[in-house]
Design a protein around this motif. Sequence first.
Motif, mmCIF file in Angstrom:
data_model
loop_
_atom_site.group_PDB
_atom_site.id
_atom_site.type_symbol
_atom_site.label_atom_id
_atom_site.label_comp_id
_atom_site.label_asym_id
_atom_site.label_seq_id
_atom_site.Cartn_x
_atom_site.Cartn_y
_atom_site.Cartn_z
ATOM 1 N N PHE A 1 -12.833 -27.851 22.413
ATOM 2 C CA PHE A 1 -13.022 -26.845 21.371
ATOM 3 C C PHE A 1 -12.208 -27.183 20.121
ATOM 4 C CE2 PHE A 1 -11.151 -22.997 19.448
ATOM 5 C CZ PHE A 1 -12.283 -22.540 18.791
ATOM 6 N N VAL A 2 -10.958 -27.546 20.279
ATOM 7 C CA VAL A 2 -10.103 -27.854 19.139
ATOM 8 C C VAL A 2 -10.649 -29.044 18.361
ATOM 9 C CG1 VAL A 2 -7.818 -28.739 18.474
ATOM 10 C CG2 VAL A 2 -8.009 -26.825 20.066
ATOM 11 N N ARG A 3 -11.141 -30.047 19.079
ATOM 12 C CA ARG A 3 -11.682 -31.215 18.382
ATOM 13 C C ARG A 3 -12.931 -30.842 17.582
ATOM 14 N NH1 ARG A 3 -8.771 -34.863 16.905
ATOM 15 N NH2 ARG A 3 -8.043 -35.405 18.993
ATOM 16 N N VAL A 4 -13.801 -30.022 18.171
ATOM 17 C CA VAL A 4 -14.997 -29.584 17.450
ATOM 18 C C VAL A 4 -14.618 -28.765 16.231
ATOM 19 C CG1 VAL A 4 -17.071 -28.127 17.572
ATOM 20 C CG2 VAL A 4 -16.486 -29.644 19.481
ATOM 21 N N ALA A 5 -13.629 -27.881 16.398
ATOM 22 C CA ALA A 5 -13.200 -27.035 15.287
ATOM 23 C C ALA A 5 -12.595 -27.875 14.170
ATOM 24 C CB ALA A 5 -12.191 -25.997 15.782
ATOM 25 N N GLU A 6 -11.977 -28.978 14.502
ATOM 26 C CA GLU A 6 -11.347 -29.824 13.488
ATOM 27 C C GLU A 6 -12.379 -30.623 12.696
ATOM 28 O OE1 GLU A 6 -8.657 -32.087 15.843
ATOM 29 O OE2 GLU A 6 -6.979 -30.702 15.584
#
Length: 304
Positions: free
Chosen positions: A10-15
């Motif tokens: 999730f964090v990678r997608v959000a970044e």
Amino acid sequence: MENLNALRVFVRVAEVRNFAEAGRRLGLTASAVSKAILRLERDLGVRLLNRTTRRVGLTNDGLEFFERCRQILVDVEAAEMRLAHTTAIPRGRLRIHMPVGFARRVVLPVLAELMDEHPDLLIDVELGERNVDLAEEGMDAVIRFGDLPNSGLLARRLCGVRFVACAAPAYLQRHGIPQTPDDLNAHSCIGYATRWSGHYREWRFAAEGGSGSKNVSGRLNINNVEAMFDAAVAGHGVAMLATYIVCDAVRNGALQIVLKDHIAPATPIWVVYLPGRQNTPRVRWLLETLQNIISSSPPWDNII
């Protein structure tokens, strides 16, 4: 959530705001990334991302969750790095068995000093010559001399050592200097009495193509090499001892080597340990320390 992997996705997608790019950086397919996000949203019961054909955006809940997740992952990474550093430090109880003379003359004087660098390390050293069952007795390592049986244990060769027949000059003046191993029959020999068996350790001498052995004992037989050394220096007879034990006494004239033309080839010295133990910080530290303490070409044999 089963683990932190979903948060990382999730964090990678959000970044990067792109499923395919997030997947590339994580080593996943875009489809796997999409499924991971869907499972995460289902578990949380909220929508985290707004998806269009062109871009991915964060919902209000997603934005708040993203900030918290990013900090969580930073904290986890810091904790993992701290743990990796901690577990790499030798700590706890290290149990090792080694022969008396080798321990006293070679290992312990240096090992005791190096322990100061690791205050959380505790070492139990058992001295003796007995056969040790590492697994059954919970021993981490043992130092052994000679050829090793095929036992499934791991071993690292430390060095080789020569054994020499020697006596005090005063004794040799009274009784003469033996010229061949058979001449020892007319001498007082200080034998090594093997514990429990009642037998005496054979003396090895050079022979054509290798080495041969001779049963040697006398009126004084001892099961401790340091006591044998003391008896030889005191003039009680001829003893067969390792060069690391007698080297200083030979150099200062307290002992004289005899039968130099019959000295057997070097005996290998090993540190033996159970498979997998070399990966524990304390055993890894022991192996590296022994390798640093003991030269593969030790100076003891320079007396020959």
